[in-house]
Design an enzyme around this catalytic site. Structure first.
Site, PDB file in Angstrom:
ATOM      1  N   GLY A  47       0.801  -1.209  -0.020  1.00 39.00           N
ATOM      2  CA  GLY A  47       0.019  -0.193  -0.027  1.00 39.00           C
ATOM      3  C   GLY A  47       0.692   1.268  -0.164  1.00 39.00           C
ATOM      4  O   GLY A  47       1.956   1.011  -0.523  1.00 39.00           O
ATOM      5  N   GLY A  91       2.621   3.113   2.261  1.00 41.40           N
ATOM      6  CA  GLY A  91       3.966   3.290   2.840  1.00 41.40           C
ATOM      7  C   GLY A  91       5.008   2.175   2.015  1.00 41.40           C
ATOM      8  O   GLY A  91       6.088   2.767   1.627  1.00 41.40           O
ATOM      9  N   THR A 117      -4.448  -3.042  -0.842  1.00 40.90           N
ATOM     10  CA  THR A 117      -4.959  -2.541   0.631  1.00 40.90           C
ATOM     11  C   THR A 117      -6.361  -2.398   0.700  1.00 40.90           C
ATOM     12  O   THR A 117      -7.053  -2.166  -0.308  1.00 40.90           O
ATOM     13  CB  THR A 117      -4.473  -1.099   0.869  1.00 40.90           C
ATOM     14  N   ASP A 174      -7.812  -0.404   2.149  1.00 39.55           N
ATOM     15  CA  ASP A 174      -8.262   0.983   2.298  1.00 39.55           C
ATOM     16  C   ASP A 174      -8.615   1.692   0.934  1.00 39.55           C
ATOM     17  O   ASP A 174      -9.298   2.859   0.800  1.00 39.55           O
ATOM     18  CB  ASP A 174      -7.187   2.033   2.836  1.00 39.55           C
ATOM     19  N   ARG A 209     -32.345   0.397  19.056  1.00 41.71           N
ATOM     20  CA  ARG A 209     -30.966   0.993  19.594  1.00 41.71           C
ATOM     21  C   ARG A 209     -30.399   1.766  18.271  1.00 41.71           C
ATOM     22  O   ARG A 209     -30.547   1.524  17.352  1.00 41.71           O
ATOM     23  CB  ARG A 209     -30.092  -0.033  20.080  1.00 41.71           C
ATOM     24  N   HIS A 215      -8.196   3.475   7.599  1.00 39.47           N
ATOM     25  CA  HIS A 215      -7.002   4.394   7.795  1.00 39.47           C
ATOM     26  C   HIS A 215      -7.454   5.825   7.790  1.00 39.47           C
ATOM     27  O   HIS A 215      -8.358   6.073   8.347  1.00 39.47           O
ATOM     28  CB  HIS A 215      -5.792   3.930   6.932  1.00 39.47           C
ATOM     29  N   ARG A 224     -24.614   1.472  21.125  1.00 39.96           N
ATOM     30  CA  ARG A 224     -23.845   0.186  21.232  1.00 39.96           C
ATOM     31  C   ARG A 224     -22.817   0.530  19.971  1.00 39.96           C
ATOM     32  O   ARG A 224     -23.045   1.097  19.244  1.00 39.96           O
ATOM     33  CB  ARG A 224     -24.478  -0.942  21.094  1.00 39.96           C
ATOM     34  N   GLN A 231     -11.977  -7.402   8.725  1.00 38.69           N
ATOM     35  CA  GLN A 231     -12.334  -6.821   7.270  1.00 38.69           C
ATOM     36  C   GLN A 231     -11.102  -7.178   6.443  1.00 38.69           C
ATOM     37  O   GLN A 231     -10.997  -7.232   5.531  1.00 38.69           O
ATOM     38  CB  GLN A 231     -12.405  -5.455   7.656  1.00 38.69           C
TER      39      GLN A 231
HETATM   40  O1  F6P Z   1      -4.027  -0.251   6.057  1.00 39.02           O
HETATM   41  C1  F6P Z   1      -4.853  -1.370   6.134  1.00 39.02           C
HETATM   42  C2  F6P Z   1      -5.243  -1.120   7.589  1.00 39.02           C
HETATM   43  O2  F6P Z   1      -6.116  -2.112   7.898  1.00 39.02           O
HETATM   44  C3  F6P Z   1      -5.985   0.026   8.002  1.00 39.02           C
HETATM   45  O3  F6P Z   1      -7.634  -0.051   7.659  1.00 39.02           O
HETATM   46  C4  F6P Z   1      -5.949   0.029   9.514  1.00 39.02           C
HETATM   47  O4  F6P Z   1      -5.983   1.370   9.846  1.00 39.02           O
HETATM   48  C5  F6P Z   1      -4.502  -0.552   9.692  1.00 39.02           C
HETATM   49  O5  F6P Z   1      -4.216  -1.389   8.552  1.00 39.02           O
HETATM   50  C6  F6P Z   1      -4.201  -1.149  10.868  1.00 39.02           C
HETATM   51  O6  F6P Z   1      -3.209  -1.716  10.955  1.00 39.02           O
HETATM   52  P1  F6P Z   1      -2.635  -2.810  11.973  1.00 39.02           P
HETATM   53  O7  F6P Z   1      -2.727  -4.104  11.336  1.00 39.02           O
HETATM   54  O8  F6P Z   1      -0.976  -2.465  11.911  1.00 39.02           O
HETATM   55  O9  F6P Z   1      -3.146  -2.714  13.129  1.00 39.02           O
END
Ligand code: F6P
Length: 357
Positions: free
Chosen positions: A111, A113, A134, A136, A171, A180, A275, A283
């Site tokens: 992704g 980084g 990713t 995201d 509810r 992210h 809640r 996910q």
């Molecule tokens: O970038 C993918 C992701 O699942 C993001 O949706 C989430 O913020 C992050 O990675 C979680 O990272 P880690 O697996 O390091 O907790």
């Protein structure tokens, strides 16, 4: 003979294996002899020369398998130029291992980084091809990343499950969706799951508007409200803070995440029972959905073609329904966010979905 190094870096997602299989199958079906060096646990494998020699057989039967057969880890780009705890220069180590193994190219799946480091390696003279993974869907230069559709399915299932219990109990329910710093996943899962309110980072929310929507629904006779909240959702007030002040606020935060803060605010202001459900890393797990299997295989086969053509320095992406080659320097360091004025947002609003703005 082509010697290919391959690695998966950053958070995993569905269809990483399908994508790698796509590359290897394409190469195997060509006349070229290939050697595959699978680096373990992301860039760490390349830095510390931890790899396995793989053959086409290692990629058989993995189309449907979640995770990554190579393992992954996060190697932050921010500190890539800092020496490791033993004083090793990580970038030089990656280059040396690449040359020592006489690799023709690296295939890097990752992704945001990961792409910054991939671009750096490319600028340092290594032959690099990347594939956009990713959940995201926030990579610049591609309309779609693999993993995203599978995650949308899982997040939607979570909202579907919450729907029935929320309706029975009357509810307010918050489902926190990953993504992210961007809202693609909560926006799509929220719409697919029939959420009444969707809060995404690109559209800062006003808690009073969120409450107004809950009350409007009740006046119309609905006993429950489903709120899909992005893990990166932010209030209008917080969005006005400088990065430094916002970070300070988060350090002092008593709630585990923004969803719990929103739940507490609604409870405090209205006395309603709220809640929170956080499907979290579910996910990213499990097998890729059919869309992702096909998509990742297509990207993989294009990457294989690039290798055979000796064309490097590209991410294989997807634009306007076509598989495309995007120069790595165009991708690295750029985030693809949801445009608050996009037609999908306007359409969602016409459907009565509130974004709390
Ligand atoms: O970038 C993918 C992701 O699942 C993001 O949706 C989430 O913020 C992050 O990675 C979680 O990272 P880690 O697996 O390091 O907790």
């Amino acid at each position: 003979m082509k010697r290919i190094g391959m690695l998966t870096s950053g958070g995993d997602c569905q269809a990483l294996n399908a994508a790698m299989r796509g590359v290897v199958k394409t190469l195997d079906n060509s006349k070229e002899d290939v050697e595959i060096y699978g680096f373990l646990d992301g860039y760490k494998g390349l830095i510390y020369s931890k790899f396995q020699m793989l053959t086409g057989r290692d990629f058989a039967g993995i189309l449907t398998k979640g995770g990554t057969i190579l393992g992954t880890s996060r190697t932050p780009f921010k500190t890539i130029n800092d020496p490791d705890e033993n004083g090793l220069n990580k970038v030089e180590a990656m280059k040396q291992n690449y040359y020592k193994l006489q690799l023709d190219c690296l295939v890097i799946l990752g992704g945001n980084g990961t792409h910054k480091t991939a671009n750096l390696l490319s600028q340092e003279g290594l032959n690099v091809i990347t594939l956009p993974k990713t959940i995201d869907n926030d990579l610049w230069g591609t309309d779609m990343t693999f993993g995203f559709q599978s995650a949308v399915n899982i997040a939607t299932d979570a909202i579907d499950c919450i729907h029935t219990t929320a309706a029975s109990h009357g509810r307010v329910f918050i489902v926190e969706i990953m993504g992210h710093k961007v809202g693609w996943l909560p926006l799509n899962a929220g719409m697919a799951g029939g959420a009444d309110i969707i809060l995404i980072p690109e559209i800062p929310y006003d808690i009073d508007k969120v409450i107004a929507k809950i009350e409007e629904r009740e006046k119309r006779g609905s006993r429950f409200t489903i709120i899909a909240v992005a893990e990166g959702a932010i209030s209008k007030e917080d969005a006005k803070l400088s990065k430094k002040d916002y970070r300070k606020k988060l350090e002092k935060q008593v709630h585990p995440s923004v969803s719990y803060e929103i739940a507490a605010d609604i409870q405090k202001k209205t006395g309603r029972e709220v809640r929170v459900t956080v499907p979290g890393h579910m996910q990213r797990g499990g097998s890729p959905c059919p869309y992702d299997r096909v998509f990742a295989s297509r990207l993989g086969s294009e990457a294989g073609k690039l290798i055979l053509d000796g064309q490097y320095g590209f991410m294989v992406g997807y634009k306007n329904r076509e598989i495309v080659r995007v120069p790595l320097e165009d991708v690295a360091g750029r985030l693809k966010t949801v445009d608050p004025d996009a037609t999908i947002i306007q359409e969602a609003k016409l459907l009565g979905i509130s974004f709390g703005d």
